[in-house]
Scaffold this motif. Structure first.
Motif, PDB file in Angstrom:
ATOM      1  N   VAL A 443     -49.607  27.346  32.646  1.00  0.00           N
ATOM      2  CA  VAL A 443     -48.346  27.809  32.030  1.00  0.00           C
ATOM      3  C   VAL A 443     -47.150  27.173  32.744  1.00  0.00           C
ATOM      4  O   VAL A 443     -46.202  26.708  32.109  1.00  0.00           O
ATOM      5  CB  VAL A 443     -48.254  29.360  32.078  1.00  0.00           C
ATOM      6  CG1 VAL A 443     -46.940  29.843  31.459  1.00  0.00           C
ATOM      7  CG2 VAL A 443     -49.446  29.985  31.367  1.00  0.00           C
ATOM      8  N   LEU A 444     -47.213  27.128  34.080  1.00  0.00           N
ATOM      9  CA  LEU A 444     -46.128  26.496  34.847  1.00  0.00           C
ATOM     10  C   LEU A 444     -46.052  24.998  34.550  1.00  0.00           C
ATOM     11  O   LEU A 444     -44.974  24.424  34.459  1.00  0.00           O
ATOM     12  CB  LEU A 444     -46.336  26.716  36.349  1.00  0.00           C
ATOM     13  CG  LEU A 444     -46.031  28.129  36.865  1.00  0.00           C
ATOM     14  CD1 LEU A 444     -46.330  28.227  38.356  1.00  0.00           C
ATOM     15  CD2 LEU A 444     -44.593  28.522  36.607  1.00  0.00           C
ATOM     16  N   TYR A 445     -47.206  24.369  34.372  1.00  0.00           N
ATOM     17  CA  TYR A 445     -47.267  22.935  34.040  1.00  0.00           C
ATOM     18  C   TYR A 445     -46.460  22.682  32.758  1.00  0.00           C
ATOM     19  O   TYR A 445     -45.655  21.752  32.674  1.00  0.00           O
ATOM     20  CB  TYR A 445     -48.721  22.519  33.849  1.00  0.00           C
ATOM     21  CG  TYR A 445     -48.915  21.039  33.618  1.00  0.00           C
ATOM     22  CD1 TYR A 445     -49.184  20.171  34.671  1.00  0.00           C
ATOM     23  CD2 TYR A 445     -48.825  20.493  32.331  1.00  0.00           C
ATOM     24  CE1 TYR A 445     -49.361  18.812  34.457  1.00  0.00           C
ATOM     25  CE2 TYR A 445     -48.993  19.134  32.114  1.00  0.00           C
ATOM     26  CZ  TYR A 445     -49.261  18.296  33.176  1.00  0.00           C
ATOM     27  OH  TYR A 445     -49.429  16.951  32.968  1.00  0.00           O
ATOM     28  N   LYS A 446     -46.694  23.557  31.772  1.00  0.00           N
ATOM     29  CA  LYS A 446     -46.012  23.421  30.474  1.00  0.00           C
ATOM     30  C   LYS A 446     -44.490  23.582  30.639  1.00  0.00           C
ATOM     31  O   LYS A 446     -43.696  22.843  30.060  1.00  0.00           O
ATOM     32  CB  LYS A 446     -46.576  24.498  29.539  1.00  0.00           C
ATOM     33  CG  LYS A 446     -46.214  24.342  28.090  1.00  0.00           C
ATOM     34  CD  LYS A 446     -47.032  25.304  27.240  1.00  0.00           C
ATOM     35  CE  LYS A 446     -46.404  25.402  25.852  1.00  0.00           C
ATOM     36  NZ  LYS A 446     -46.159  26.758  25.436  1.00  0.00           N
ATOM     37  N   LYS A 447     -44.099  24.546  31.472  1.00  0.00           N
ATOM     38  CA  LYS A 447     -42.660  24.779  31.704  1.00  0.00           C
ATOM     39  C   LYS A 447     -42.014  23.578  32.398  1.00  0.00           C
ATOM     40  O   LYS A 447     -40.933  23.129  32.016  1.00  0.00           O
ATOM     41  CB  LYS A 447     -42.454  26.032  32.565  1.00  0.00           C
ATOM     42  CG  LYS A 447     -42.714  27.339  31.821  1.00  0.00           C
ATOM     43  CD  LYS A 447     -42.421  28.545  32.707  1.00  0.00           C
ATOM     44  CE  LYS A 447     -42.637  29.832  31.918  1.00  0.00           C
ATOM     45  NZ  LYS A 447     -42.294  31.043  32.689  1.00  0.00           N
ATOM     46  N   PHE A 448     -42.690  23.042  33.418  1.00  0.00           N
ATOM     47  CA  PHE A 448     -42.146  21.898  34.143  1.00  0.00           C
ATOM     48  C   PHE A 448     -42.006  20.680  33.230  1.00  0.00           C
ATOM     49  O   PHE A 448     -41.050  19.919  33.341  1.00  0.00           O
ATOM     50  CB  PHE A 448     -43.031  21.543  35.350  1.00  0.00           C
ATOM     51  CG  PHE A 448     -42.866  22.469  36.526  1.00  0.00           C
ATOM     52  CD1 PHE A 448     -41.673  23.133  36.745  1.00  0.00           C
ATOM     53  CD2 PHE A 448     -43.899  22.663  37.427  1.00  0.00           C
ATOM     54  CE1 PHE A 448     -41.503  23.981  37.833  1.00  0.00           C
ATOM     55  CE2 PHE A 448     -43.742  23.506  38.525  1.00  0.00           C
ATOM     56  CZ  PHE A 448     -42.547  24.163  38.727  1.00  0.00           C
ATOM     57  N   LYS A 449     -42.961  20.514  32.339  1.00  0.00           N
ATOM     58  CA  LYS A 449     -42.916  19.369  31.422  1.00  0.00           C
ATOM     59  C   LYS A 449     -41.705  19.487  30.489  1.00  0.00           C
ATOM     60  O   LYS A 449     -40.986  18.523  30.247  1.00  0.00           O
ATOM     61  CB  LYS A 449     -44.214  19.309  30.617  1.00  0.00           C
ATOM     62  CG  LYS A 449     -44.390  17.984  29.908  1.00  0.00           C
ATOM     63  CD  LYS A 449     -45.800  17.752  29.436  1.00  0.00           C
ATOM     64  CE  LYS A 449     -45.962  16.381  28.818  1.00  0.00           C
ATOM     65  NZ  LYS A 449     -44.778  15.829  28.153  1.00  0.00           N
ATOM     66  N   THR A 450     -41.467  20.690  30.010  1.00  0.00           N
ATOM     67  CA  THR A 450     -40.310  20.936  29.130  1.00  0.00           C
ATOM     68  C   THR A 450     -39.000  20.658  29.877  1.00  0.00           C
ATOM     69  O   THR A 450     -38.089  20.024  29.335  1.00  0.00           O
ATOM     70  CB  THR A 450     -40.323  22.400  28.630  1.00  0.00           C
ATOM     71  OG1 THR A 450     -41.589  22.661  28.036  1.00  0.00           O
ATOM     72  CG2 THR A 450     -39.234  22.654  27.604  1.00  0.00           C
ATOM     73  N   ILE A 451     -38.913  21.135  31.129  1.00  0.00           N
ATOM     74  CA  ILE A 451     -37.685  20.927  31.917  1.00  0.00           C
ATOM     75  C   ILE A 451     -37.468  19.432  32.151  1.00  0.00           C
ATOM     76  O   ILE A 451     -36.366  18.912  31.999  1.00  0.00           O
ATOM     77  CB  ILE A 451     -37.768  21.670  33.277  1.00  0.00           C
ATOM     78  CG1 ILE A 451     -37.845  23.178  33.061  1.00  0.00           C
ATOM     79  CG2 ILE A 451     -36.562  21.340  34.157  1.00  0.00           C
ATOM     80  CD1 ILE A 451     -38.341  23.974  34.278  1.00  0.00           C
ATOM     81  N   ARG A 452     -38.553  18.722  32.495  1.00  0.00           N
ATOM     82  CA  ARG A 452     -38.447  17.282  32.750  1.00  0.00           C
ATOM     83  C   ARG A 452     -37.974  16.532  31.501  1.00  0.00           C
ATOM     84  O   ARG A 452     -37.123  15.653  31.582  1.00  0.00           O
ATOM     85  CB  ARG A 452     -39.808  16.755  33.215  1.00  0.00           C
ATOM     86  CG  ARG A 452     -39.806  15.269  33.572  1.00  0.00           C
ATOM     87  CD  ARG A 452     -41.127  14.877  34.181  1.00  0.00           C
ATOM     88  NE  ARG A 452     -41.352  13.450  34.138  1.00  0.00           N
ATOM     89  CZ  ARG A 452     -40.849  12.596  35.041  1.00  0.00           C
ATOM     90  NH1 ARG A 452     -40.107  13.034  36.019  1.00  0.00           N
ATOM     91  NH2 ARG A 452     -41.101  11.297  34.954  1.00  0.00           N
ATOM     92  N   ASP A 453     -38.499  16.907  30.354  1.00  0.00           N
ATOM     93  CA  ASP A 453     -38.085  16.268  29.087  1.00  0.00           C
ATOM     94  C   ASP A 453     -36.606  16.516  28.806  1.00  0.00           C
ATOM     95  O   ASP A 453     -35.897  15.642  28.295  1.00  0.00           O
ATOM     96  CB  ASP A 453     -38.948  16.777  27.926  1.00  0.00           C
ATOM     97  CG  ASP A 453     -40.389  16.264  28.027  1.00  0.00           C
ATOM     98  OD1 ASP A 453     -40.632  15.302  28.794  1.00  0.00           O
ATOM     99  OD2 ASP A 453     -41.282  16.840  27.362  1.00  0.00           O
ATOM    100  N   MET A 454     -36.132  17.720  29.149  1.00  0.00           N
ATOM    101  CA  MET A 454     -34.721  18.047  28.938  1.00  0.00           C
ATOM    102  C   MET A 454     -33.827  17.123  29.774  1.00  0.00           C
ATOM    103  O   MET A 454     -32.831  16.605  29.291  1.00  0.00           O
ATOM    104  CB  MET A 454     -34.445  19.511  29.326  1.00  0.00           C
ATOM    105  CG  MET A 454     -34.781  20.481  28.206  1.00  0.00           C
ATOM    106  SD  MET A 454     -34.866  22.254  28.664  1.00  0.00           S
ATOM    107  CE  MET A 454     -34.045  22.455  30.188  1.00  0.00           C
TER     108      MET A 454
END
Length: 459
Positions: A443-454
């Motif tokens: 779940v954290l992996y998914k959140k970090f990926k979203t933040i990085r894309d932003m």
């Protein structure tokens, strides 16, 4: 350079509710040797309520005082000061923390160095602690993009002596005491106000290096700094440090390091939450999770709602029935930060402490501590009530026939366990780690990926 500059130096100090430190800082600043340089002192005040602005107006009318209506943090304060120096065309800009004490040549030596080294975009002082003036806080620092994904303070906890280099070429120098040029600031811009506090100087120095300059720290410019945040009763320091650390790496990390980064941060959080739970302190991990969510929804800058009061931690001296009159020993290792932190922690309680180590670490420990150091073979003949065995982390424990019930294992975070506890600790930790890795980490992996894309889309 061919350009006409208003004055040689613009000296920017960011201040928030530290009028007593500011008095000492300004006093030492105005005693400095500026030779024939022209300069202005610019204090940016972050809506202080302790009389700081009035103190400046009454005692230093020559200071340019920029008053913010709200507390914009170190990042916002320095940002406003830097923008002012760019607009007013100072040739060189010095950034100073309000809780610093300067030596007479601190600034002139920075100025001389940067003036003579055009490849250098920023130069920082050697920083020693105000409470322990002969101990180095940092001298040039590094950012680890490969392994721990964190910053590493060069020469931290070392004695300030002739063994230190004259110059360190590094990744960043803190805004605590640094100099840069108008030309560099025009190229890379000001501090990022999203940070509020922490990692803003690392972010700025990273941009300076990306623009093709080097960052240096020099030994002949020294400043004394009052260490803050470590004794906070709330999670202020942890929240901003960790939120901005994650923001920094997700912004600058190479794509092929992303998986490793997430793994390292998750491992760090597993350790933090596991040991916080053991100590009965739940505020830190809660604040850390809020930091990730704030990044995800774009809550940057100042975020009071994500900061919690820390619960009082279990007192180890009560827990193990320790008396301050007991004759105790600290077994030191090669990690100087762990040695220093454990020593300072125990020194507040115990009257009699013996330091000892094995032969291979003897010279290092001897050169960094004034106390007598006992070597392991002599030590075994002594009688101690308790032996504190220093480790970088308590999970590094390795069984040894030497250990008995006298031993208490302690690390730089003051995680503590006796021999009986430490044997069970690893198996409890592995079970907790298993649950986390399988359920929470994806779940954290998914959140970090979203933040990085932003961040990628912003650029």
């Amino acid at each position: 350079m061919g350009e006409m500059y208003m004055k040689d130096l613009g000296i920017v100090i960011c201040n928030f509710n530290k009028v007593d430190y500011l008095k000492v800082c300004l006093e030492s600043l105005y005693k400095s040797n500026f030779e024939n340089l022209t300069y202005d002192v610019i204090v940016v005040d972050n809506a202080s309520t302790d009389g700081s602005p009035d103190f400046i107006k009454e005692n230093y009318p020559q200071i340019i005082l920029l008053e913010n209506e709200t507390n914009t943090g170190g990042s916002g304060g320095f940002d406003r000061g830097i923008r002012f120096t760019i607009k007013e065309e100072y040739e060189y800009v010095v950034l100073l923390d309000n809780d610093t004490l300067l030596e007479v040549n601190t600034i002139i030596n920075l100025y001389t160095y940067i003036k003579n080294n055009s490849i250098v975009g920023a130069v920082g002082s050697k920083i020693c602690t105000m409470d322990n003036p002969d101990i180095v806080q940092e001298m040039g620092s590094f950012i680890d993009f490969d392994d721990k994904f964190n910053m590493r303070l060069a020469f931290q906890a070392y004695k300030d002596d002739n063994s230190l280099p004259e110059m360190v070429s590094c990744d960043y120098v803190p805004a605590c005491c640094m100099i840069t040029t108008n030309e560099v600031l025009k190229k890379v811009g000001s501090f990022n106000t999203h940070h509020f506090i922490y990692w803003d100087d690392m972010d700025w120095c990273t941009r300076v290096k990306k623009a093709g300059y080097e960052i240096h720290a020099i030994s002949n410019s020294r400043v004394f700094h009052k260490l803050g945040a470590s004794n906070h009763t709330n999670t202020f320091g942890l929240y901003y440090f960790e939120r901005n650390r994650i923001m920094f790496f997700l912004k600058y990390l190479e794509a092929d390091k992303f998986d490793k980064f997430v793994n390292v941060i998750c491992n760090w959080f597993i350790t933090l939450s596991f040991f916080s739970n053991l100590k009965g302190n739940y505020a830190k991990p809660k604040s850390f999770l809020c930091a990730i969510d704030d990044l995800l929804i774009g809550n940057l800058g100042k975020q009071d709602d994500s900061i919690f009061i820390k619960e009082p931690e279990i007192n180890i001296f009560d827990k193990y029935n320790l008396r301050n009159t007991d004759n105790i020993a600290i077994y030191m290792q090669k990690d100087m930060i762990s040695n220093r932190r454990v020593y300072l922690y125990l020194k507040d309680f115990y009257k009699n402490i013996t330091l000892y180590c094995d032969k291979k670490n003897y010279d290092l420990i001897k050169s960094n501590f004034d106390e007598e150091i006992v070597l392991q073979k002599e030590f075994l003949q002594n009688k101690f009530k308790t032996i504190f065995y220093v480790q970088e982390h308590i999970l590094d424990f390795k069984e040894d026939k030497l250990f008995d019930d006298k031993y208490i294992f302690i690390d730089q975070f003051i995680n503590v366990a006796n021999l009986n506890e430490i044997k069970n600790l690893n198996s409890q930790y592995r079970m907790y780690e298993d649950i986390f890795k399988n359920i929470y980490q994806p779940v954290l992996y998914k959140k970090f990926k979203t933040i990085r894309d932003m961040f990628k889309n912003e650029n």
